[in-house]
Design an enzyme around this catalytic site. Sequence first.
Site, PDB file in Angstrom:
ATOM      1  N   HIS A 263      66.253 -51.208  31.183  1.00 52.84           N
ATOM      2  CA  HIS A 263      66.753 -52.545  31.480  1.00 52.84           C
ATOM      3  C   HIS A 263      67.400 -52.606  32.865  1.00 52.84           C
ATOM      4  O   HIS A 263      68.254 -51.789  33.202  1.00 52.84           O
ATOM      5  CB  HIS A 263      67.771 -52.966  30.416  1.00 52.84           C
ATOM      6  CG  HIS A 263      68.177 -54.403  30.522  1.00 52.84           C
ATOM      7  ND1 HIS A 263      67.453 -55.424  29.961  1.00 52.84           N
ATOM      8  CD2 HIS A 263      69.231 -54.986  31.148  1.00 52.84           C
ATOM      9  CE1 HIS A 263      68.039 -56.575  30.218  1.00 52.84           C
ATOM     10  NE2 HIS A 263      69.113 -56.336  30.939  1.00 52.84           N
ATOM     11  N   HIS A 300      78.315 -56.621  27.793  1.00 53.34           N
ATOM     12  CA  HIS A 300      78.853 -56.494  29.144  1.00 53.34           C
ATOM     13  C   HIS A 300      80.261 -57.088  29.197  1.00 53.34           C
ATOM     14  O   HIS A 300      80.488 -58.198  28.731  1.00 53.34           O
ATOM     15  CB  HIS A 300      77.949 -57.245  30.137  1.00 53.34           C
ATOM     16  CG  HIS A 300      78.490 -57.305  31.532  1.00 53.34           C
ATOM     17  ND1 HIS A 300      78.423 -58.424  32.313  1.00 53.34           N
ATOM     18  CD2 HIS A 300      79.134 -56.363  32.266  1.00 53.34           C
ATOM     19  CE1 HIS A 300      78.989 -58.179  33.484  1.00 53.34           C
ATOM     20  NE2 HIS A 300      79.426 -56.936  33.470  1.00 53.34           N
ATOM     21  N   ASP A 306      83.143 -64.557  36.394  1.00 54.18           N
ATOM     22  CA  ASP A 306      82.568 -65.369  35.328  1.00 54.18           C
ATOM     23  C   ASP A 306      81.049 -65.238  35.403  1.00 54.18           C
ATOM     24  O   ASP A 306      80.504 -64.777  36.404  1.00 54.18           O
ATOM     25  CB  ASP A 306      82.945 -66.837  35.505  1.00 54.18           C
ATOM     26  CG  ASP A 306      84.416 -67.122  35.211  1.00 54.18           C
ATOM     27  OD1 ASP A 306      85.148 -66.176  34.849  1.00 54.18           O
ATOM     28  OD2 ASP A 306      84.831 -68.283  35.366  1.00 54.18           O
ATOM     29  N   HIS A 336      80.726 -60.111  26.618  1.00 53.76           N
ATOM     30  CA  HIS A 336      79.728 -60.937  25.964  1.00 53.76           C
ATOM     31  C   HIS A 336      78.469 -60.090  25.814  1.00 53.76           C
ATOM     32  O   HIS A 336      78.341 -59.026  26.407  1.00 53.76           O
ATOM     33  CB  HIS A 336      79.426 -62.211  26.753  1.00 53.76           C
ATOM     34  CG  HIS A 336      78.683 -61.967  28.026  1.00 53.76           C
ATOM     35  ND1 HIS A 336      79.311 -61.581  29.196  1.00 53.76           N
ATOM     36  CD2 HIS A 336      77.363 -62.035  28.333  1.00 53.76           C
ATOM     37  CE1 HIS A 336      78.415 -61.442  30.154  1.00 53.76           C
ATOM     38  NE2 HIS A 336      77.223 -61.697  29.662  1.00 53.76           N
TER      39      HIS A 336
END
Length: 388
Positions: A263, A300, A306, A336
Amino acid sequence: MPIYHTLGTIPPKRHTVFRKPDGELYAEELVSTEGFSSLYSLVYHCHPPTIVKSLGEPYSVEPKIAREKHLKHTSLIGFNVAPEDDYLKSRKPVLVNSDLHISLAAPRKSMTDYFYKNSQADEVIFIHEGSGTLKTGFGKIRFGYGDYLVVPRGTIYQMEFDDEKNRLFIVESFSPIRSPKRYRNEYGQLMEHSPYCERDIRRPADLETIDEFGDFKVLIKKQGLMYPYTYGTHPFDFVGWDGFHYPWAFSIHDFEPITGRLHQPPPVHQTFEGHNFVICSFVPRKFDYHPLSIPAPYNHSNVDSDEVLYYVDGDFMSRKSVVKGQITLHPGGIPHGPHPGTVEKSIGKENTEELAVMIDPFRPLMLTEDALAIEDESYHKSWQINIK
């Protein structure tokens, strides 16, 4: 985008006599950024660009902050912004800080009775739905689904839409918008490993010199105020120009994804950068090809920034119940990640058809009143699982 370009008729040397057929001088104008130290263009007008007939009372277009400090995963349903006829009135700022403003817009009508100039910010206008023509003194640019229109500060423009069905995702940057520095060589050319190159950049064409006197309304935005100016000559009276400062377009469909056996992190999707933020493009691509790879993104922790994701189209393997035009905001300070079950489901998948725009700002974003009006208040609970 540092590519030299020229249209129309210009004199052989800068700052020299350049006359009209009747012997009168054309009016030369230097349009420069960051003083005289960055990108600029030289423009030649039929008439001086300083003929102001009247100046109206300025009015506030400052975003109305509703949630200044927060630590909550947030989702906004962008297509719930109601369409409006007027282009500027349709623009609803939803996420803002001192570096950028993010707005949604659903304009139905073309700009016909006024012109617009943002004198404090570069604008990146992403076309989610609709098509038409960006009209400026520098020339015209056709646009359609998936286009980024980059309009540098100080550019007077009009948006001409082909019909009434238009959805726009707009970023106002208070610093210049540029291609990522790591993709440019010392001369400004995009290098071989860049996910796009100069061939993908669409520059203005079809320069139309409009030599007219009259009353031309130009709405000029600066420091949160809109100033109604009325000029005595048409803003698009360019007879010619050259330089590096002009509007341009790039299609998200021309972004060539960088993939790997495992990834790849979000920076491989970077498309533009400003001061303290980046803009990335997630496009259809092959998934990771290690035999044990997990295509879904890992959890992460946003420590320093943000994360904003604007969903355009396709299937998003890491999210459930995603709709077109949805915005998710994952604030710095809490982790998140993929929704429950999506990691296992992603194993073995070979590609994705997702299309999205991501923005990572390095200063916290504030939510406006317009944002709260379209918020999905339950989004932060979407990671819940049954715990025994």
